[in-house]
Design a protein around this motif. Structure first.
Motif, PDB file in Angstrom:
ATOM      1  N   ARG A 200       0.821  -1.220   0.000  1.00 29.62           N
ATOM      2  CA  ARG A 200       0.000   0.000   0.000  1.00 29.62           C
ATOM      3  C   ARG A 200       0.851   1.265   0.000  1.00 29.62           C
ATOM      4  O   ARG A 200       0.462   2.293  -0.545  1.00 29.62           O
ATOM      5  CB  ARG A 200      -0.922  -0.010   1.216  1.00 29.62           C
ATOM      6  N   TRP A 201       2.025   1.188   0.643  1.00 28.51           N
ATOM      7  CA  TRP A 201       2.871   2.370   0.785  1.00 28.51           C
ATOM      8  C   TRP A 201       4.138   2.281  -0.070  1.00 28.51           C
ATOM      9  O   TRP A 201       5.059   3.087   0.109  1.00 28.51           O
ATOM     10  CB  TRP A 201       3.234   2.569   2.255  1.00 28.51           C
TER      11      TRP A 201
ATOM     12  N   VAL B  63       4.833   9.198   4.660  1.00 28.97           N
ATOM     13  CA  VAL B  63       3.482   8.637   4.720  1.00 28.97           C
ATOM     14  C   VAL B  63       2.492   9.707   5.162  1.00 28.97           C
ATOM     15  O   VAL B  63       1.399   9.845   4.596  1.00 28.97           O
ATOM     16  CB  VAL B  63       3.442   7.418   5.660  1.00 28.97           C
TER      17      VAL B  63
ATOM     18  N   LEU C 239      -0.883  11.289   3.260  1.00 38.25           N
ATOM     19  CA  LEU C 239      -2.205  11.421   3.877  1.00 38.25           C
ATOM     20  C   LEU C 239      -2.711  12.857   3.784  1.00 38.25           C
ATOM     21  O   LEU C 239      -3.895  13.091   3.494  1.00 38.25           O
ATOM     22  CB  LEU C 239      -2.133  10.994   5.345  1.00 38.25           C
TER      23      LEU C 239
ATOM     24  N   THR D 199      -2.345   4.046  18.544  1.00 39.14           N
ATOM     25  CA  THR D 199      -2.410   3.296  17.299  1.00 39.14           C
ATOM     26  C   THR D 199      -1.003   2.863  16.894  1.00 39.14           C
ATOM     27  O   THR D 199      -0.006   3.450  17.329  1.00 39.14           O
ATOM     28  CB  THR D 199      -3.020   4.120  16.150  1.00 39.14           C
TER      29      THR D 199
ATOM     30  N   GLY E  84       0.963   1.804  13.309  1.00 33.83           N
ATOM     31  CA  GLY E  84       1.000   1.581  11.872  1.00 33.83           C
ATOM     32  C   GLY E  84      -0.366   1.632  11.221  1.00 33.83           C
ATOM     33  O   GLY E  84      -1.187   2.514  11.509  1.00 33.83           O
ATOM     34  N   ASP E  85      -0.627   0.654  10.348  1.00 35.32           N
ATOM     35  CA  ASP E  85      -1.891   0.586   9.615  1.00 35.32           C
ATOM     36  C   ASP E  85      -2.998  -0.102  10.403  1.00 35.32           C
ATOM     37  O   ASP E  85      -4.146  -0.143   9.959  1.00 35.32           O
ATOM     38  CB  ASP E  85      -1.696  -0.187   8.300  1.00 35.32           C
ATOM     39  N   LYS E  86      -2.668  -0.690  11.534  1.00 41.16           N
ATOM     40  CA  LYS E  86      -3.632  -1.519  12.258  1.00 41.16           C
ATOM     41  C   LYS E  86      -4.777  -0.672  12.822  1.00 41.16           C
ATOM     42  O   LYS E  86      -4.569   0.441  13.285  1.00 41.16           O
ATOM     43  CB  LYS E  86      -2.945  -2.287  13.378  1.00 41.16           C
TER      44      LYS E  86
ATOM     45  N   ASN F 219      -7.462   1.814  13.480  1.00 39.71           N
ATOM     46  CA  ASN F 219      -7.665   3.148  12.934  1.00 39.71           C
ATOM     47  C   ASN F 219      -6.351   3.934  12.876  1.00 39.71           C
ATOM     48  O   ASN F 219      -6.330   5.152  12.978  1.00 39.71           O
ATOM     49  CB  ASN F 219      -8.698   3.918  13.762  1.00 39.71           C
TER      50      ASN F 219
ATOM     51  N   GLY G 155      -0.868   4.849   9.288  1.00 40.66           N
ATOM     52  CA  GLY G 155      -0.153   4.241   8.180  1.00 40.66           C
ATOM     53  C   GLY G 155       1.208   3.718   8.589  1.00 40.66           C
ATOM     54  O   GLY G 155       1.620   3.795   9.746  1.00 40.66           O
ATOM     55  N   TRP G 156       1.915   3.201   7.603  1.00 40.76           N
ATOM     56  CA  TRP G 156       3.228   2.590   7.800  1.00 40.76           C
ATOM     57  C   TRP G 156       4.186   3.557   8.486  1.00 40.76           C
ATOM     58  O   TRP G 156       4.286   4.727   8.128  1.00 40.76           O
ATOM     59  CB  TRP G 156       3.779   2.174   6.438  1.00 40.76           C
TER      60      TRP G 156
ATOM     61  N   ARG H   8      -9.795  10.744  12.062  1.00 38.97           N
ATOM     62  CA  ARG H   8      -9.209   9.482  11.596  1.00 38.97           C
ATOM     63  C   ARG H   8      -8.783   8.589  12.751  1.00 38.97           C
ATOM     64  O   ARG H   8      -8.826   7.366  12.652  1.00 38.97           O
ATOM     65  CB  ARG H   8      -7.991   9.761  10.710  1.00 38.97           C
TER      66      ARG H   8
END
Length: 302
Positions: free
Chosen positions: A84-85, A96, A100, A137, A139-141, A143, A146-147, A192
């Motif tokens: 994805r990244w 990243v 966004l 949070t 990474g991507d997990k 909500n 991202g990486w 987000r």
């Protein structure tokens, strides 16, 4: 070194941020300081007494400090982006975040209190939005953003400026590179990062043994594992890491005796911790894995 750390801890406290001791040259709370979120302080006298004992690194409890910290990391040697990244120009967490922002039509949120971390990453400090309770949070997990981006808010902490961390994956100081006051967390990022409402918890905590090969477990091992899994899955907020660590320690002793396979214990405890997360204020997968590993290792050494 202690003088500099005392001064840095007092400076953080003067900003209204609650601090607590981390292991010298490390990034984890002291073993006997498990309730760090409750006991983090801004009291200058307590800070001086504590840091006069040893050159502790500085932990900042984000929730009580009303902070949301966005951690923009650097990749470790050999680490490559997930599909994805895997984009031109995307090399680290800051890239990243830039992607966004571009997709959301928002400016880069870099005009805020910033700390450069030991491996060249950045901690962006923001004030938490009123009326919203944000957790952590990874990474991507879930909500997550991202990486190579983690966030820390309620239930999380960051290594504070003035600290020096020396671990296998890198050594260096945490240094303030933009001393401006923390800006409010941008509304689009707060949206987000807001987790969906949790599903109602079952009255009987789920036992995460469904996919395990039960034939590998003795009756005693199965009973011991089931009991600990149920306790972890039903642990209330504020006690989850302690319950998880204790369960991992107990089961680690059984692993050392050959009663339980380690991979079975790790799988079951991770599932139980995820079940506890359903009640709200989730712990990140990285935090869960670290607690399980530490507890099992300590138990096996006992």
């Amino acid at each position: 070194m202690s003088r500099e750390l005392i001064a840095a801890a007092l400076e953080a406290a003067d900003r209204g941020w609650r601090v607590f001791p981390l292991t010298p040259r490390g990034k984890y709370p002291l073993r006997n300081f498990t309730a760090w979120e409750q006991h983090a302080t801004t009291d200058p006298d307590r800070i001086r007494r504590c840091w006069a004992r040893q050159p502790y690194n500085i932990g900042i409890a984000c929730g009580p400090s009303r902070l949301v910290v966005i951690d923009l990391d650097q990749p470790k040697p050999g680490q490559t982006p997930p599909p994805r990244w895997d984009l031109p120009g995307v090399n680290d967490g800051a890239d990243v975040l830039a992607v966004l922002c571009e997709h959301a039509g928002q400016p880069l949120p870099f005009d805020t209190f910033t700390v450069t971390t030991r491996r060249g990453g950045r901690h962006l400090y923001f004030t938490a939005p009123h009326g919203a309770t944000l957790g952590n949070t990874s990474g991507d997990k879930g909500n997550g953003l991202g990486w190579l981006i983690d966030t820390r808010a309620r239930g999380g902490y960051v290594v504070g400026p003035g600290s020096y961390v020396a671990l296998r994956d890198g050594a260096g100081a945490y240094t303030v590179t933009k001393p401006t006051p923390p800006a409010p967390l941008p509304a689009w990022l707060a949206e987000r990062l807001t987790a969906p409402p949790p599903t109602p918890a079952s009255t009987t905590p789920p036992v995460a043994l469904d996919r395990l090969d039960r034939a590998r477990l003795s009756r005693y091992g199965h009973a011991a594992l089931t009991g600990e899994v149920e306790r972890v899955a039903g642990a209330p907020r504020g006690t989850r890491n302690r319950a998880l660590n204790l369960a991992a320690w107990k089961l680690g002793k059984l692993i050392a005796r050959g009663v339980l396979p380690r991979e079975v214990v790790e799988h079951a405890l991770h599932g139980a911790a995820e079940a506890a997360n359903a009640q709200g204020d989730p712990n990140s997968p990285r935090e869960i894995a670290a607690v399980i590993t530490a507890g099992i290792t300590a138990g096996m050494r006992t």
